[in-house]
Design a protein around this motif. Structure first.
Motif, short mmCIF file in Angstrom:
data_model
loop_
_atom_site.label_atom_id
_atom_site.label_comp_id
_atom_site.label_asym_id
_atom_site.label_seq_id
_atom_site.Cartn_x
_atom_site.Cartn_y
_atom_site.Cartn_z
N THR A 121 -26.09 29.76 42.56
CA THR A 121 -25.65 31.14 42.68
C THR A 121 -24.24 31.32 43.02
O THR A 121 -23.65 30.61 43.90
CB THR A 121 -26.26 31.52 44.02
OG1 THR A 121 -27.93 31.39 43.81
CG2 THR A 121 -26.23 33.07 43.84
N CYS A 122 -23.65 32.00 42.06
CA CYS A 122 -21.89 32.53 42.46
C CYS A 122 -21.85 33.12 43.73
O CYS A 122 -22.03 34.23 43.97
CB CYS A 122 -21.57 33.17 41.44
SG CYS A 122 -19.68 33.80 41.63
N PRO A 123 -21.08 32.38 44.80
CA PRO A 123 -20.78 33.03 45.86
C PRO A 123 -20.32 34.42 45.94
O PRO A 123 -20.32 35.19 46.73
CB PRO A 123 -20.08 32.13 46.75
CG PRO A 123 -19.55 31.13 45.88
CD PRO A 123 -20.27 31.07 44.66
N THR A 124 -19.34 34.39 44.84
CA THR A 124 -18.72 35.90 44.74
C THR A 124 -19.44 36.95 44.12
O THR A 124 -19.49 38.12 44.58
CB THR A 124 -17.30 35.52 43.90
OG1 THR A 124 -16.58 34.61 44.54
CG2 THR A 124 -16.36 36.78 43.70
N CYS A 125 -20.21 36.62 43.09
CA CYS A 125 -20.65 37.65 42.42
C CYS A 125 -22.37 37.73 42.65
O CYS A 125 -23.05 38.71 42.53
CB CYS A 125 -20.83 37.42 40.74
SG CYS A 125 -19.33 36.98 40.27
N LYS A 126 -22.85 36.60 43.46
CA LYS A 126 -24.27 36.57 43.83
C LYS A 126 -25.03 36.81 42.69
O LYS A 126 -26.18 37.24 42.70
CB LYS A 126 -24.52 38.02 45.05
CG LYS A 126 -23.45 38.39 45.91
CD LYS A 126 -23.84 37.36 47.26
CE LYS A 126 -22.90 37.70 48.36
NZ LYS A 126 -21.70 36.84 48.34
N PHE A 150 -18.82 26.79 35.58
CA PHE A 150 -18.08 27.83 36.06
C PHE A 150 -18.89 29.24 35.73
O PHE A 150 -19.51 29.47 34.91
CB PHE A 150 -16.70 27.86 35.50
CG PHE A 150 -15.82 26.59 35.63
CD1 PHE A 150 -15.04 26.56 36.63
CD2 PHE A 150 -15.87 25.70 34.75
CE1 PHE A 150 -14.30 25.32 37.19
CE2 PHE A 150 -15.01 24.60 34.80
CZ PHE A 150 -14.15 24.32 35.98
N CYS A 151 -18.59 30.16 36.86
CA CYS A 151 -19.51 31.47 36.71
C CYS A 151 -18.60 32.08 35.63
O CYS A 151 -17.41 32.23 35.43
CB CYS A 151 -18.84 31.97 38.05
SG CYS A 151 -19.50 33.84 37.89
N PRO A 152 -19.60 32.56 34.80
CA PRO A 152 -18.81 33.21 33.53
C PRO A 152 -18.39 34.63 33.90
O PRO A 152 -17.55 35.13 32.87
CB PRO A 152 -20.29 33.50 32.50
CG PRO A 152 -21.46 33.37 33.34
CD PRO A 152 -20.95 32.43 34.67
N LEU A 153 -18.78 35.15 34.94
CA LEU A 153 -18.13 36.70 35.34
C LEU A 153 -16.67 36.46 35.94
O LEU A 153 -15.89 37.14 35.77
CB LEU A 153 -19.27 37.13 36.31
CG LEU A 153 -20.27 37.52 35.42
CD1 LEU A 153 -21.30 38.21 36.39
CD2 LEU A 153 -20.18 38.46 34.30
N CYS A 154 -16.54 35.60 36.84
CA CYS A 154 -15.26 35.27 37.53
C CYS A 154 -14.49 34.05 37.78
O CYS A 154 -13.69 33.92 38.30
CB CYS A 154 -15.61 35.81 39.19
SG CYS A 154 -16.57 34.48 40.09
N GLY A 155 -15.27 33.09 37.06
CA GLY A 155 -14.54 31.55 37.02
C GLY A 155 -14.80 30.76 38.31
O GLY A 155 -14.30 29.71 38.20
N GLU A 156 -15.62 31.18 39.20
CA GLU A 156 -15.82 30.45 40.51
C GLU A 156 -16.56 29.10 39.77
O GLU A 156 -17.37 29.21 39.04
CB GLU A 156 -16.66 31.52 41.30
CG GLU A 156 -16.71 30.95 42.78
CD GLU A 156 -15.46 31.48 43.38
OE1 GLU A 156 -14.51 30.54 43.77
OE2 GLU A 156 -15.57 32.75 43.86
N GLU A 157 -16.40 28.18 40.87
CA GLU A 157 -17.07 26.94 40.51
C GLU A 157 -17.96 26.83 41.86
O GLU A 157 -17.58 27.04 42.93
CB GLU A 157 -16.46 25.79 40.03
CG GLU A 157 -15.25 25.19 41.03
CD GLU A 157 -14.43 24.24 40.41
OE1 GLU A 157 -15.03 23.20 40.00
OE2 GLU A 157 -13.37 24.28 40.76
#
Ligand code: ZN
Length: 281
Positions: free
Chosen positions: A8-13, A20-27
């Motif tokens: 689960t991406c911690p930024t976009c939830k 990598f998160c496709p929305l914000c690039g978080e890993e």
């Protein structure tokens, strides 16, 4: 790359299946990322990847004239440093070498403007008028001018790309290229030129050391100026073929016109620096 477990991406939830998160690039956060060692590894990775990118971009720029401009306009941008950033990097190297060698290419001193340039008579008239208006003596004014002109030369060098970008659509008006391509082409050309100037600075210093005389010796100055202009013309010839599809005798003519324009713009820049510094302080 191995398929990672869903996380689960911690930024976009949102649930993510890719590395990598496709929305914000978080890993996904790994336990090591919260340790000092993890931070050190990230830092060293960031630095080496910057170095690798700068070196790759410099190689493209120097060995394949025009290729970088095409790559940028076709959307192949990730592997390379963006045009303006690349220009800034070259600018920093150029000014570092200038202060190291003690030679100034564009920021001529007040003395040089008054006695050694083509516009010296005009410069003398403008200066005496300026001194009268500001009620300053030339002795107090000279060190102020010389300090300011060095600063201006550093921050305004990008100005030279503006008239050159405006000239390109006139020379290649039949090609119907977008304005951004002309601007990127100019930035890449001037990045190349800054690197050529770096070589010229080192050559001038070598001449000075070997007893031939520095840039204030006419022979050295002329030989280096012609060499710079020739390098510029050859580079232009190669890159307008690649970027604008220029061919044959017209291509030679276009390269010569553009190289001469670079020379005229450089002179104009030196004079503009005089005016900007004179009326800016
Ligand atoms: Zn995200």
């Amino acid at each position: 790359m191995a398929e990672p477990a869903p996380w689960t991406c911690p930024t976009c939830k949102t649930g993510v299946l890719t590395p990598f998160c496709p929305l914000c690039g978080e890993e996904p956060l790994k336990p090591i990322d919260l340790t000092l060692r993890g931070i050190a590894e990230k830092l060293s990775h960031a630095f080496t990847s910057i170095d690798a990118r700068v070196l790759r971009t410099a190689r493209r720029l120097l060995l394949y004239p025009g290729d970088l401009t095409l790559a940028w306009t076709e959307g192949r941008r990730k592997p390379y440093v963006a045009p303006f950033q690349l220009f800034l990097v070259a600018n920093v190297i150029f000014f570092f070498l200038q202060s190291l060698t003690g030679i100034n290419v564009f920021s001529s001193s007040l003395h040089s403007h008054l006695h050694q340039q083509d516009w010296s008579e005009l410069a003398q008239a403008l200066l005496s008028n300026r001194l009268e208006v500001t009620r300053t003596s030339i002795d107090t004014y000279t060190p102020i001018f010389d300090r300011a002109v060095v600063l201006n030369a550093k921050s305004l060098i990008v100005l030279m790309t503006v008239p050159f970008s405006a000239l390109l659509p006139l020379i290649f008006f039949r090609k119907g290229k977008p304005l951004m391509l002309h601007i990127v082409f100019s930035l890449h050309l001037y990045t190349f030129l800054l690197l050529v100037f770096c070589l010229a600075l080192l050559a001038a210093k070598a001449c000075e050391w070997s007893g031939l005389g520095g840039l204030d010796t006419p022979v050295v100055d002329n030989v280096l100026s012609v060499a710079n202009l020739a390098a510029c013309a050859l580079y232009l010839y190669a890159s307008i073929g690649r970027v604008y599809g220029a061919k044959g005798g017209v291509r030679v003519l276009q390269a010569v016109i553009l190289a001469l324009a670079v020379g005229v713009i450089a002179l104009g820049y030196r004079f503009a620096l005089f005016l900007i510094t004179l009326y800016g302080i």
